[in-house]
Design an enzyme around this catalytic site. Structure first.
Site, PDB file in Angstrom:
ATOM      1  N   SER A 157       7.470  -7.520  26.206  1.00 39.78           N
ATOM      2  CA  SER A 157       7.405  -6.820  26.471  1.00 39.78           C
ATOM      3  C   SER A 157       7.030  -6.385  24.918  1.00 39.78           C
ATOM      4  CB  SER A 157       8.548  -5.376  26.794  1.00 39.78           C
ATOM      5  OG  SER A 157       8.564  -4.248  25.976  1.00 39.78           O
ATOM      6  N   ASP A 160      13.301   5.686  18.805  1.00 41.54           N
ATOM      7  CA  ASP A 160      12.449   5.881  19.106  1.00 41.54           C
ATOM      8  C   ASP A 160      11.736   4.923  18.281  1.00 41.54           C
ATOM      9  OD1 ASP A 160      11.499   5.844  21.588  1.00 41.54           O
ATOM     10  OD2 ASP A 160      10.737   8.219  21.657  1.00 41.54           O
ATOM     11  N   LYS A 212      15.089  -9.892  27.597  1.00 39.85           N
ATOM     12  CA  LYS A 212      13.233  -9.815  26.624  1.00 39.85           C
ATOM     13  C   LYS A 212      13.413 -11.305  26.426  1.00 39.85           C
ATOM     14  CE  LYS A 212      11.457  -8.670  30.485  1.00 39.85           C
ATOM     15  NZ  LYS A 212      10.859  -8.273  31.308  1.00 39.85           N
ATOM     16  N   TYR A 255      18.231  -4.429  26.697  1.00 39.70           N
ATOM     17  CA  TYR A 255      17.092  -5.138  27.622  1.00 39.70           C
ATOM     18  C   TYR A 255      16.082  -5.714  26.753  1.00 39.70           C
ATOM     19  CZ  TYR A 255      11.952  -4.198  29.394  1.00 39.70           C
ATOM     20  OH  TYR A 255      10.838  -4.091  29.359  1.00 39.70           O
TER      21      TYR A 255
HETATM   22  P1  NAD Z   1       9.181  -2.229  38.768  1.00 38.71           P
HETATM   23  O1  NAD Z   1      10.627  -1.621  38.597  1.00 38.71           O
HETATM   24  O2  NAD Z   1       8.304  -1.313  38.930  1.00 38.71           O
HETATM   25  O3  NAD Z   1       9.093  -3.469  39.932  1.00 38.71           O
HETATM   26  C1  NAD Z   1      10.400  -4.649  39.638  1.00 38.71           C
HETATM   27  C2  NAD Z   1      10.167  -5.343  40.595  1.00 38.71           C
HETATM   28  O4  NAD Z   1      11.378  -6.251  40.810  1.00 38.71           O
HETATM   29  C3  NAD Z   1      11.309  -4.393  41.647  1.00 38.71           C
HETATM   30  O5  NAD Z   1       9.873  -4.059  42.859  1.00 38.71           O
HETATM   31  C4  NAD Z   1      12.013  -4.468  42.248  1.00 38.71           C
HETATM   32  O6  NAD Z   1      12.486  -4.231  43.193  1.00 38.71           O
HETATM   33  C5  NAD Z   1      12.100  -6.223  41.853  1.00 38.71           C
HETATM   34  N1  NAD Z   1      13.328  -7.052  41.567  1.00 38.71           N
HETATM   35  C6  NAD Z   1      14.078  -6.460  40.638  1.00 38.71           C
HETATM   36  N2  NAD Z   1      15.630  -6.977  40.360  1.00 38.71           N
HETATM   37  C7  NAD Z   1      14.909  -7.460  41.231  1.00 38.71           C
HETATM   38  C8  NAD Z   1      15.820  -8.939  42.076  1.00 38.71           C
HETATM   39  N3  NAD Z   1      17.024  -9.802  41.132  1.00 38.71           N
HETATM   40  N4  NAD Z   1      15.387 -10.284  43.114  1.00 38.71           N
HETATM   41  C9  NAD Z   1      13.909 -10.131  43.153  1.00 38.71           C
HETATM   42  N5  NAD Z   1      13.462  -7.926  43.045  1.00 38.71           N
HETATM   43  C10 NAD Z   1      13.804  -7.107  42.000  1.00 38.71           C
HETATM   44  O7  NAD Z   1       8.756  -2.542  36.811  1.00 38.71           O
HETATM   45  P2  NAD Z   1       7.870  -2.942  36.682  1.00 38.71           P
HETATM   46  O8  NAD Z   1       7.314  -1.516  35.552  1.00 38.71           O
HETATM   47  O9  NAD Z   1       6.634  -3.202  38.054  1.00 38.71           O
HETATM   48  O10 NAD Z   1       7.867  -4.015  35.631  1.00 38.71           O
HETATM   49  C11 NAD Z   1       7.726  -5.272  35.884  1.00 38.71           C
HETATM   50  C12 NAD Z   1       8.293  -5.805  34.552  1.00 38.71           C
HETATM   51  O11 NAD Z   1       7.489  -6.056  33.751  1.00 38.71           O
HETATM   52  C13 NAD Z   1       9.193  -6.227  33.989  1.00 38.71           C
HETATM   53  O12 NAD Z   1       9.951  -7.648  34.336  1.00 38.71           O
HETATM   54  C14 NAD Z   1       9.702  -5.155  33.810  1.00 38.71           C
HETATM   55  O13 NAD Z   1      10.866  -5.649  32.083  1.00 38.71           O
HETATM   56  C15 NAD Z   1       8.337  -5.897  32.269  1.00 38.71           C
HETATM   57  N6  NAD Z   1       7.726  -4.845  31.379  1.00 38.71           N
HETATM   58  C16 NAD Z   1       7.591  -3.827  32.460  1.00 38.71           C
HETATM   59  C17 NAD Z   1       6.884  -2.566  31.049  1.00 38.71           C
HETATM   60  C18 NAD Z   1       6.819  -1.228  31.674  1.00 38.71           C
HETATM   61  O14 NAD Z   1       6.773   0.204  30.949  1.00 38.71           O
HETATM   62  N7  NAD Z   1       6.228  -1.097  33.073  1.00 38.71           N
HETATM   63  C19 NAD Z   1       6.307  -2.815  29.826  1.00 38.71           C
HETATM   64  C20 NAD Z   1       7.056  -3.612  29.305  1.00 38.71           C
HETATM   65  C21 NAD Z   1       7.270  -4.773  30.550  1.00 38.71           C
HETATM   66  N1  UDP Z   2       8.122  11.019  24.963  1.00 38.64           N
HETATM   67  C1  UDP Z   2       7.895  12.281  25.105  1.00 38.64           C
HETATM   68  N2  UDP Z   2       8.830  12.696  26.252  1.00 38.64           N
HETATM   69  C2  UDP Z   2       8.917  12.108  27.105  1.00 38.64           C
HETATM   70  C3  UDP Z   2       8.755  10.611  26.984  1.00 38.64           C
HETATM   71  C4  UDP Z   2       8.142   9.832  26.129  1.00 38.64           C
HETATM   72  O1  UDP Z   2       7.433  12.324  23.891  1.00 38.64           O
HETATM   73  O2  UDP Z   2       9.614  12.766  27.889  1.00 38.64           O
HETATM   74  C5  UDP Z   2       7.553  10.038  23.706  1.00 38.64           C
HETATM   75  C6  UDP Z   2       8.021   9.015  23.656  1.00 38.64           C
HETATM   76  O3  UDP Z   2       8.941   9.704  22.136  1.00 38.64           O
HETATM   77  C7  UDP Z   2       7.173   7.973  22.507  1.00 38.64           C
HETATM   78  C8  UDP Z   2       6.319   8.043  23.824  1.00 38.64           C
HETATM   79  O4  UDP Z   2       6.079   9.333  24.532  1.00 38.64           O
HETATM   80  O5  UDP Z   2       6.481   8.268  21.147  1.00 38.64           O
HETATM   81  C9  UDP Z   2       6.286   7.350  25.018  1.00 38.64           C
HETATM   82  O6  UDP Z   2       7.239   7.003  25.016  1.00 38.64           O
HETATM   83  P1  UDP Z   2       7.715   5.554  26.146  1.00 38.64           P
HETATM   84  O7  UDP Z   2       8.580   6.324  26.924  1.00 38.64           O
HETATM   85  O8  UDP Z   2       6.431   6.414  27.849  1.00 38.64           O
HETATM   86  O9  UDP Z   2       7.838   4.725  26.223  1.00 38.64           O
HETATM   87  P2  UDP Z   2       8.588   3.579  24.478  1.00 38.64           P
HETATM   88  O10 UDP Z   2       9.038   4.733  24.191  1.00 38.64           O
HETATM   89  O11 UDP Z   2       9.315   2.464  25.540  1.00 38.64           O
HETATM   90  O12 UDP Z   2       7.310   3.205  24.432  1.00 38.64           O
END
Ligand code: NAD
Ligand code: UDP
Length: 337
Positions: free
Chosen positions: A124, A293, A152, A148
């Protein structure tokens, strides 16, 4: 290629399964369904008209992993499984170290035993911390400000160390910016549990009538309109970045790639785009800034463009259209939680 997808029943994982199957790969999903849905995998099958295998198990379960490696014999692993809520990681850091770091060690151990040499890992942009310059490139110093983000960065380093042991190994770290949107079919998308933390699902739920108004956290940031700005990347473009990371040969044994659209959009810009696409006015109120933020950040993803054949192709309008379609077709998400 045979690809093991950890966390494949989740938001980004399910979209990546679609693109893997469309590209002709065989897919096996391991997911403990702590935040994923088996329905999403049924929908993946529907969208692609392809089969995929699934085991409901935890990646910390060594026996379950060994069984998959012995039978499915994956060539590569795409590793999504983990916990992702920043606030929860502050309240319960050990759970985050256990699931995210412990789970990754368990996975790499199983890969080593089975001689599976390639992993693509979901990291991330949060690993960068406060921007020293923008856009962030991969050389930007890392300084995550919450547990978190620290999990990562630790996993990135573990994967780096793992590749050092054997020259056949490859580790690709994808640092995602802000994944949003849904599959254009409206069949799979993001289903946040409870009140959404993130902006896009919150806007979608206000438009869908599930929430009364959006709270905008801060309107005095140093951005074009005072609201926070982020680099929103369509989840299908993000899914395709994983195919790029698996396919090409220009990457080093261990490589780190930013995956973003390369441009930032403010909260108000996103709201006004969503209103235009949906035809629904989005009520909002300004609240004070959310703790921790950042004002604005966006990606320099030129390394990913150069080293893989990937480039994002979807814009903010596509993002709003696809999110709105998903929201309208599935007002309660997959409806089973
Ligand atoms: P998500 O929660 O929808 O998907 C994660 C999946 O992993 C879920 O289906 C959950 O059931 C499964 N899981 C969790 N712990 C587990 C375990 N111990 N064993 C087996 N399965 C497990 O999240 P997502 O948004 O699809 O994110 C996927 C990955 O991308 C994550 O590692 C997250 O940290 C990373 N990521 C997400 C975002 C975002 O904004 N969505 C941003 C940056 C990085
Ligand atoms: N944000 C907001 N209201 C919400 C959720 C998010 O104004 O209910 C704003 C937050 O302050 C940021 C942007 O939207 O400026 C994106 O936030 P998000 O949580 O989606 O992503 P992250 O902050 O993790 O990048």
């Amino acid at each position: 290629m045979r690809v093991l997808v950890t966390g494949g029943a989740g938001y980004i994982g399910s979209h990546t399964c679609v693109e893997l199957l469309k590209a002709g790969h065989e897919v096996f999903v391991i997911d403990n369904l702590s935040n994923g849905h088996e329905t999403s995998l049924e929908r993946v099958r529907l969208i692609t008209n392809c089969e995929l295998q699934f085991t409901n198990a935890d990646i910390r379960d060594a026996n379950a992993l060994d069984k998959i490696f012995n039978t499915f014999k994956p060539d590569s692993v795409i590793h999504f499984a983990g916990l992702k809520a920043v606030g929860e990681s502050v309240a319960n850091p050990l759970m985050y170290y256990d699931v995210n770091v412990g789970g990754s060690v368990s996975l790499l151990t199983a890969m080593s035993k089975a001689g599976c040499n390639k992993i693509v890992f979901s990291s991330s942009a949060t690993v960068y911390g406060k921007p020293q310059y923008l856009p962030y490139d991969e050389e930007h110093p890392t300084n995550p400000v919450n547990p978190y983000g620290r999990t990562k960065l630790i996993i990135e380093n573990i994967i780096n160390d793992w590749t050092e042991v054997d020259t056949n190994r490859k580790g690709v770290i994808l640092r995602y910016f802000n994944p949003v949107g849904a599959h254009e079919s409206g069949q799979i998308g993001e289903e946040p549990i409870g009140i959404p933390n993130n902006l896009m699902p919150y806007i979608a739920q206000v438009a869908g009538g599930r929430r009364e108004h959006l709270n905008i956290f801060g309107n005095e940031y140093d951005t074009s309109d005072g609201t926070g700005a982020r680099d929103y990347i369509h989840v299908v473009d993000l899914a395709l970045a994983h195919i790029g990371a698996l396919n090409q040969n220009k990457l080093d044994m261990f490589d780190v790639l930013n995956i973003g659209a390369g441009k930032s959009t403010t909260v108000l810009e996103l709201v006004s785009n969503f209103e235009e696409i949906s035809g629904v006015p989005i009520k909002f109120k300004y609240l004070p800034r959310r703790e921790g933020d950042l004002a604005a950040f966006w990606a320099d993803s030129s390394k990913a463009f150069e080293k893989t054949s990937w480039k994002p192709e979807r814009n903010i309008n596509n993002i709003c259209e696809d999110t709105w379609r998903w929201q309208k077709l599935n007002p309660n998400g997959y409806g089973i939680k």
